[in-house]
Design a protein around this motif. Structure first.
Motif, mmCIF file in Angstrom:
data_model
loop_
_atom_site.group_PDB
_atom_site.id
_atom_site.type_symbol
_atom_site.label_atom_id
_atom_site.label_comp_id
_atom_site.label_asym_id
_atom_site.label_seq_id
_atom_site.Cartn_x
_atom_site.Cartn_y
_atom_site.Cartn_z
ATOM 1 N N HIS A 123 7.145 -92.523 -49.195
ATOM 2 C CA HIS A 123 5.726 -92.776 -49.400
ATOM 3 C C HIS A 123 4.931 -91.992 -48.354
ATOM 4 C CE1 HIS A 123 1.911 -94.912 -49.822
ATOM 5 N NE2 HIS A 123 2.356 -95.375 -50.976
ATOM 6 N N LEU A 124 3.842 -91.389 -48.786
ATOM 7 C CA LEU A 124 3.072 -90.523 -47.888
ATOM 8 C C LEU A 124 2.534 -91.275 -46.670
ATOM 9 C CD1 LEU A 124 1.051 -88.179 -50.286
ATOM 10 C CD2 LEU A 124 2.876 -87.560 -48.702
ATOM 11 N N ASP A 125 2.137 -92.533 -46.847
ATOM 12 C CA ASP A 125 1.634 -93.292 -45.703
ATOM 13 C C ASP A 125 2.719 -93.508 -44.656
ATOM 14 O OD1 ASP A 125 -0.858 -93.440 -46.792
ATOM 15 O OD2 ASP A 125 -0.582 -95.427 -47.681
ATOM 16 N N THR A 126 3.953 -93.767 -45.111
ATOM 17 C CA THR A 126 5.058 -93.954 -44.172
ATOM 18 C C THR A 126 5.356 -92.669 -43.424
ATOM 19 O OG1 THR A 126 5.999 -95.573 -45.718
ATOM 20 C CG2 THR A 126 7.425 -94.793 -43.950
ATOM 21 N N GLY A 129 2.511 -91.909 -40.949
ATOM 22 C CA GLY A 129 2.618 -92.747 -39.757
ATOM 23 C C GLY A 129 3.762 -92.324 -38.860
ATOM 24 N N ALA A 130 4.888 -91.887 -39.469
ATOM 25 C CA ALA A 130 6.019 -91.410 -38.669
ATOM 26 C C ALA A 130 5.644 -90.151 -37.909
ATOM 27 C CB ALA A 130 7.216 -91.157 -39.576
ATOM 28 N N TYR A 131 4.914 -89.251 -38.557
ATOM 29 C CA TYR A 131 4.489 -88.016 -37.890
ATOM 30 C C TYR A 131 3.606 -88.317 -36.685
ATOM 31 C CZ TYR A 131 1.723 -83.825 -36.993
ATOM 32 O OH TYR A 131 1.076 -82.779 -36.376
ATOM 33 N N HIS A 132 2.628 -89.180 -36.864
ATOM 34 C CA HIS A 132 1.717 -89.492 -35.761
ATOM 35 C C HIS A 132 2.393 -90.306 -34.662
ATOM 36 C CE1 HIS A 132 -2.009 -87.819 -37.317
ATOM 37 N NE2 HIS A 132 -1.733 -88.327 -38.509
ATOM 38 N N GLY A 133 3.539 -90.907 -34.948
ATOM 39 C CA GLY A 133 4.257 -91.656 -33.926
ATOM 40 C C GLY A 133 5.174 -90.809 -33.071
ATOM 41 N N LEU A 134 5.315 -89.522 -33.390
ATOM 42 C CA LEU A 134 6.174 -88.635 -32.611
ATOM 43 C C LEU A 134 5.474 -88.160 -31.349
ATOM 44 C CD1 LEU A 134 7.635 -86.388 -35.469
ATOM 45 C CD2 LEU A 134 8.738 -88.351 -34.375
ATOM 46 N N LYS A 135 6.260 -87.732 -30.378
ATOM 47 C CA LYS A 135 5.699 -87.156 -29.157
ATOM 48 C C LYS A 135 5.129 -85.775 -29.450
ATOM 49 C CE LYS A 135 8.729 -89.563 -25.895
ATOM 50 N NZ LYS A 135 9.725 -89.401 -24.812
#
Length: 552
Positions: A123-126, A129-135
């Motif tokens: 899902h695009l939202d998941t 969110g994973a991308y923005h949670g990376l360093k």
């Protein structure tokens, strides 16, 4: 005995880190198988296509069936309405999100296997969110792609990644291996994955955490949501001081992350996950291999330490190999047993030496079955605890031995009132290693502006104080700050042969840039009791079950 948190409250779904999906880089100037689309129980078999498995429909609060067509990329079937998880009016009861419902099902039935999870991952939202949670500034993998470069066309890239995951066309890339020196003279191999692999792994972890947080036992603390190193340290302190602990078994698993057998790991995952697409994803990462000196190396054992999925897979492996077995074993112990595990580091407290030695021997046999081995030099059994200190003093054998856990040296002492206390001091090995690193970096920044170096050193000292600032450790904190100040002073005096930098002038620089040494954590028993409210089993952080011997 064990210290355990039994989770009773649902974990909230993670929201997107930013409303604007495009990052802006700063300038250089500054059998029952479950789950339908929402994680609700759904009958089916392991061989069914999870997108078409039939069963009990998911029903909303208005009695309408909700389906997965929207997130699967399919049109809505006739009679189905779009799923809504948000409030339309103030007086309406909110519905839990899809991931929250997965967690509820996992807690309700410990034997349920989940068949349809993949659509939550792609899902695009998941993924967003994973991308923005990376360093942002993490090292790139073998493809050389950075967080900022990937974000220049973020939505297009995420849609492409989602489509490949949906079609099964996603391919895992090899892991770039980096060797990090260890304090004992060895090296620790770390794996640097590509950015897309990081995104997908983080998305998979977000989904699987909802299931495994219902399974993991209370004495497991490593790499879990809302749990940290100081929670494990508090539990160990309370266990040693509040229970009859005379012997401590300090466990060390030799090369744990490189010894995990893929065959056993996949079997453990399949205990709960029946979605073959999720299992194949994990197998792709395990078989991707590592890239070292331009050569791709594949192995049937190990997970790359440093990848996003590795901590969760390690916890799953030790949950079945160690935790469940140890929980069952302690019921046959003759005395109290305390267990605290953080990732692959474990400390156990025993009332009787015979129990400790029998556990040690049987654990070694069990580990051998699953490809693991206890380190013969670092795994040790020592007398430690309230009664151990009294017995050794009575027999003229001196003070009990010390042991290190999560960067702290644990020492048996008596406080001013003559009561037993566990003194936690900063590990000398950690301090020496940190000071060597600071000395090296100061030489590299020899001619950098003083305010710039002061800002960096202030961040280093602040981080040290925030972690090691536990009660009764003030002297160690002050000593570390003084050592850093001396190193900085010597470095500044080497900038010129005609320096006039006196120590009085240096002290003003230190006061300006380095934060003071102070205690930043409460007493461990106070925080432990506060976070484990026995009179409020429905509190935000559930209460702990403190059991001894053969208690249930």
């Amino acid at each position: 005995m064990q210290f355990e948190w039994r989770t009773e409250a649902s974990t909230r779904a993670t929201e997107c880190a930013s409303s604007d999906p495009t990052p802006v880089k700063p300038s250089n100037k500054g059998g029952l198988e479950v789950s339908g689309s929402d994680g609700e129980p759904q009958t089916g078999t392991k061989g069914e296509n999870p997108d078409t498995a039939k069963g009990e429909p998911n029903v909303t609060s208005e009695g309408r069936e909700s389906t997965a067509e929207g997130v699967e990329g399919r049109g809505l079937a006739q009679g189905n309405l779009p799923q809504q998880n948000v409030l339309r009016t103030q007086g309406r009861v909110g519905m839990p999100s899809a991931l929250e419902r997965i967690g509820e099902v996992a807690r309700r039935d410990k034997k349920v296997r989940f068949t349809t999870l993949m659509h939550h991952v792609y899902h695009l939202d998941t993924l967003r969110g994973a991308y923005h949670g990376l360093k942002r500034d993490a090292a790139p993998g073998v493809d050389g792609a950075t967080w900022w470069e990937y974000g220049e066309h973020l939505e297009e890239s995420l849609k492409n990644l989602s489509e490949r995951l949906k079609r099964g066309a996603y391919r895992a890339r090899p892991v770039r291996r980096v060797l990090i020196p260890k304090s004992d003279g060895g090296v620790r191999p770390l794996g640097v994955t590509t950015l897309e692999d990081k995104i997908v792994q983080r998305a998979v972890v977000e989904v699987l955490n909802r299931i495994y947080e219902a399974d993991f036992l209370g004495f497991s603390y490593g790499f879990r949501p809302r749990r940290g190193q100081h929670d494990a340290l508090d539990a160990l302190y309370v266990g040693v001081t509040a229970r009859r602990v005379n012997w401590v078994l300090d466990l060390d698993i030799r090369e744990f992350f490189t010894s995990i057998k893929h065959e056993w790991l996949v079997k453990f995952v399949e205990h709960r996950i029946a979605d073959r697409r999720i299992v194949r994803l994990i197998q792709k990462w395990l078989r991707a291999g590592v890239l070292e000196d331009g050569k791709r190396i594949q192995s049937e054992v190990g997970t790359p330490q440093g990848s996003g999925i590795s901590p969760l897979l390690a916890n799953i492996y030790l949950h079945y190999v160690l935790d469940l077995w140890a929980q069952a074993w302690r019921r046959q112990a003759k005395g109290d047993v305390v267990i605290v595990r953080y990732a692959d580091d474990s400390v156990l407290g025993f009332e009787h030496e015979a129990d400790a030695r029998r556990f040690w021997a049987e654990l070694a046999e069990r580990f051998a079955k699953f490809g693991l081995e206890l380190h013969p030099a670092k795994t040790r059994l020592l007398e430690f605890g309230r009664y151990a200190a009294e017995d050794r003093r009575r027999n003229g054998r001196g003070k009990p031995d010390n042991f290190d856990f999560l960067g702290f040296t644990h020492v048996c002492v008596k406080n001013r009132k003559g009561r037993f206390e566990v003194l936690r001091l900063t590990s000398r090995k950690r301090v020496r290693r940190k000071l060597r690193a600071i000395k090296f970096e100061l030489k590299r920044r020899l001619h950098a502006p003083v305010p710039e170096v002061g800002k960096w050193l202030g961040a280093v000292v602040r981080g040290h104080v925030n972690y090691y600032g536990v009660p009764l450790n003030g002297a160690s904190l002050s000593a570390f700050r003084d050592h850093v100040s001396r190193l900085w002073w010597r470095t500044l005096r080497r900038r010129s042969q005609k320096t006039r930098l006196t120590w009085e002038r240096m002290r003003r620089l230190v006061r300006r840039h380095l934060p003071p040494a102070r205690i930043t954590h409460p007493y461990p028993d106070k925080r432990f009791n506060l976070r484990h409210l026995r009179q409020e089993p429905s509190a935000l952080v559930p209460h702990a079950r403190i059991c001894a011997g053969g208690a249930g």
